[in-house]
Design a protein around this motif. Structure first.
Motif, PDB file in Angstrom:
ATOM      1  N   TRP A  84      19.313  26.247  17.834  1.00  0.00           N
ATOM      2  CA  TRP A  84      19.582  27.640  17.327  1.00  0.00           C
ATOM      3  C   TRP A  84      19.434  28.607  18.718  1.00  0.00           C
ATOM      4  O   TRP A  84      18.340  28.607  19.306  1.00  0.00           O
ATOM      5  CB  TRP A  84      18.680  28.313  16.436  1.00  0.00           C
ATOM      6  CG  TRP A  84      18.943  27.450  15.047  1.00  0.00           C
ATOM      7  CD1 TRP A  84      18.016  26.272  14.737  1.00  0.00           C
ATOM      8  CD2 TRP A  84      20.099  27.595  14.001  1.00  0.00           C
ATOM      9  NE1 TRP A  84      18.619  25.911  13.380  1.00  0.00           N
ATOM     10  CE2 TRP A  84      19.563  26.707  13.183  1.00  0.00           C
ATOM     11  CE3 TRP A  84      20.864  28.387  13.873  1.00  0.00           C
ATOM     12  CZ2 TRP A  84      20.375  26.336  11.713  1.00  0.00           C
ATOM     13  CZ3 TRP A  84      21.769  28.403  12.633  1.00  0.00           C
ATOM     14  CH2 TRP A  84      21.582  27.294  11.808  1.00  0.00           C
TER      15      TRP A  84
ATOM     16  N   LEU B 102      18.782  32.746  19.179  1.00  0.00           N
ATOM     17  CA  LEU B 102      18.644  34.188  18.644  1.00  0.00           C
ATOM     18  C   LEU B 102      19.041  35.043  19.172  1.00  0.00           C
ATOM     19  O   LEU B 102      18.786  35.152  20.655  1.00  0.00           O
ATOM     20  CB  LEU B 102      17.018  34.328  18.191  1.00  0.00           C
ATOM     21  CG  LEU B 102      16.620  35.410  17.436  1.00  0.00           C
ATOM     22  CD1 LEU B 102      17.315  35.253  16.119  1.00  0.00           C
ATOM     23  CD2 LEU B 102      15.360  35.634  17.263  1.00  0.00           C
TER      24      LEU B 102
ATOM     25  N   LEU C 292      22.437  35.109  14.978  1.00  0.00           N
ATOM     26  CA  LEU C 292      21.988  33.816  14.925  1.00  0.00           C
ATOM     27  C   LEU C 292      23.404  32.767  15.361  1.00  0.00           C
ATOM     28  O   LEU C 292      24.241  32.845  14.259  1.00  0.00           O
ATOM     29  CB  LEU C 292      21.239  33.373  13.612  1.00  0.00           C
ATOM     30  CG  LEU C 292      20.424  31.978  13.602  1.00  0.00           C
ATOM     31  CD1 LEU C 292      19.287  31.980  14.484  1.00  0.00           C
ATOM     32  CD2 LEU C 292      19.912  31.877  12.232  1.00  0.00           C
TER      33      LEU C 292
ATOM     34  N   GLY D 172      15.026  31.999  11.441  1.00  0.00           N
ATOM     35  CA  GLY D 172      15.715  32.988  12.473  1.00  0.00           C
ATOM     36  C   GLY D 172      15.906  34.379  11.966  1.00  0.00           C
ATOM     37  O   GLY D 172      15.800  35.358  12.581  1.00  0.00           O
TER      38      GLY D 172
ATOM     39  N   LEU E 152      10.795  35.271  13.543  1.00  0.00           N
ATOM     40  CA  LEU E 152      11.140  35.380  14.794  1.00  0.00           C
ATOM     41  C   LEU E 152      11.808  36.749  15.303  1.00  0.00           C
ATOM     42  O   LEU E 152      11.270  37.215  16.577  1.00  0.00           O
ATOM     43  CB  LEU E 152      12.192  34.330  15.098  1.00  0.00           C
ATOM     44  CG  LEU E 152      11.694  32.738  15.445  1.00  0.00           C
ATOM     45  CD1 LEU E 152      13.040  31.745  15.502  1.00  0.00           C
ATOM     46  CD2 LEU E 152      10.901  32.922  16.547  1.00  0.00           C
TER      47      LEU E 152
END
Length: 429
Positions: A262, A264, A273, A419, A424
């Protein structure tokens, strides 16, 4: 005693009954009414009340704060002494908080329990129910349950159905929705109407207290695209991370191990995301350590360079069970960035995890890159994009789901939750 106002349906909370089961949708005020009723009754006579839920790692996850708010709101502060982990009445009333999954045996040692209140009872296990019912045995003791229904086969639903049939057991059973809340706030009503307009497929479950229904195209493919196309790999993002769903029994023909990579990207509020890459492998458990070291962590570093991630790689989030527990311990011993996926998230189950993230997916906040969208791999003799297949094929309440390969769906749901629903984003702001 202060004059505390209750909705009409809540008067039954003061009627003696072995079972009191309150289920329904969001905004009905079930928990609010129960907290007010219990603190009022506890102020009137000495009670020992267990407040539990299936999963509770800390007091912050309990109804402790809800009861405190009720005490202050209803003018009962002079009758209670609020502790960090308990609430004590001046008349020896006691509120005790516990998680059933880990601490249920401790209830055996608590004498004279008058009332047990189980919040979020849709998650209670059959094992916990089977333990509680004969254990709470004081004369006139009561079992209270509040929940928003998920599946008709959940243990609490089966208990409810049995009590409807068994007239020998005194049971008060009510379905409560937003219509029953005399103080239903306007802001919450706006949220309800927004859900009705934008997410009608889930409206009845969320607001009317209906079961999760099997829905086609729960995650629509178009949500992950822009103008029906995947997105370019971004050139500037905050960080990259991986989510890993580990196998229980690895090896060819058995469970797969899935990883999603992923990015961010809070610089773009439209889709913060981005799924950069994924993989699905069949490996014996003892080979997964080498796979993590030679594939997962190097890929994270490559992606951090490609995306010019300001904070680089945040590491891997791994499901903390079976082989995953071993992988976490090994990675930590090597000084690698590794985190156990929160047990609250893993314990939700597939349906609830996907419902948790459904709003941000439908809002288009999660996108697939060209690489992730067009990638194909061979798994169990089938070559295709297994990620897209598993995600868009998901349907809540699917009775055949456990028979299908869906490790990538789990890794996907974990990634979106971490996420966009977890810590995060807060960590970088």
């Amino acid at each position: 005693m202060p004059d505390i106002k209750f909705p009409r349906w809540a008067r039954d909370l003061f009627v003696p009954a072995r079972y009191k089961l309150l289920n329904g949708g969001r905004g009905g005020g079930k928990s609010w009414a129960v907290a007010s009723a219990l603190t009022l009754q506890g102020a009137q006579r000495p009670l020992r009340v267990i407040c539990g839920r299936e999963f509770q790692k800390s007091i912050q996850e309990s109804v402790h704060q809800l009861l405190c708010d009720s005490i202050h709101r209803n003018g009962l502060s002079n009758l209670y002494d609020v502790k960090d982990t308990k609430i004590l009445g001046k008349n020896n009333t006691e509120f005790i908080f516990t998680g059933l999954a880990r601490n249920i045996d401790s209830i055996k040692s608590i004498e004279g329990i008058d009332i047990v209140w189980i919040e979020e009872a849709q998650t209670i296990s059959q094992k916990s129910l089977d333990f509680l019912r004969p254990t709470i045995r004081k004369k006139d003791s009561e079992l209270w349950f509040t929940w928003n229904p998920d599946d008709e086969n959940d243990p609490i639903q089966l208990l409810k159905n049995s009590l409807v049939i068994d007239q020998e057991q005194k049971a008060i059973i009510k379905k409560i929705t937003w219509r029953d809340n005399l103080w239903f706030p306007e802001e919450l009503n706006k949220e309800r109407l927004h859900c009705l307009r934008t997410n009608p497929a889930q409206y009845n479950h969320i607001w009317e207290g209906d079961f999760i229904q099997s829905l086609s195209e729960f995650f629509k493919e178009e949500c992950f695209l822009v103008d029906n196309k995947p997105v370019e790999t971004p050139l500037h993002i905050n960080l990259v991370f991986a989510t890993v769903d580990t196998t229980l029994k690895g090896g060819e023909g058995k469970d797969g191990t899935a990883v999603c990579y992923w990015g961010l990207n809070t610089f773009d509020e439209n889709y913060p995301l981005i799924l950069l890459d994924w993989d699905l492998v069949e490996l014996e458990g003892y080979l997964l350590k080498d796979w993590m070291n030679s594939v997962v962590y190097p890929n994270l570093e490559i992606l951090a360079v490609q995306t010019q991630a300001i904070r680089g790689s945040a590491g891997a989030y791994v499901e903390d069970k079976a082989v995953g527990t071993v992988l976490i311990q090994q990675a930590m011993s090597q000084g690698l960035d590794v985190y156990a996926i929160d047990s609250k998230l893993t314990a939700l189950g597939k349906d609830r995890r996907c419902i948790l993230i459904s709003d941000v997916v439908r809002e288009g906040k999660v996108k697939f890159t060209f690489h992730a969208y067009y990638k194909t791999t061979k798994f169990r003799g089938i070559t295709r994009n297994h990620l897209v297949k598993q995600v868009v094929s998901f349907s809540p309440g699917d009775k055949e789901a456990d028979k299908r390969q869906d490790d990538l769906l789990d890794a996907f749901a974990y990634g979106v939750a971490i996420g966009l629903k977890d810590s995060l984003v807060d960590a970088i702001e």
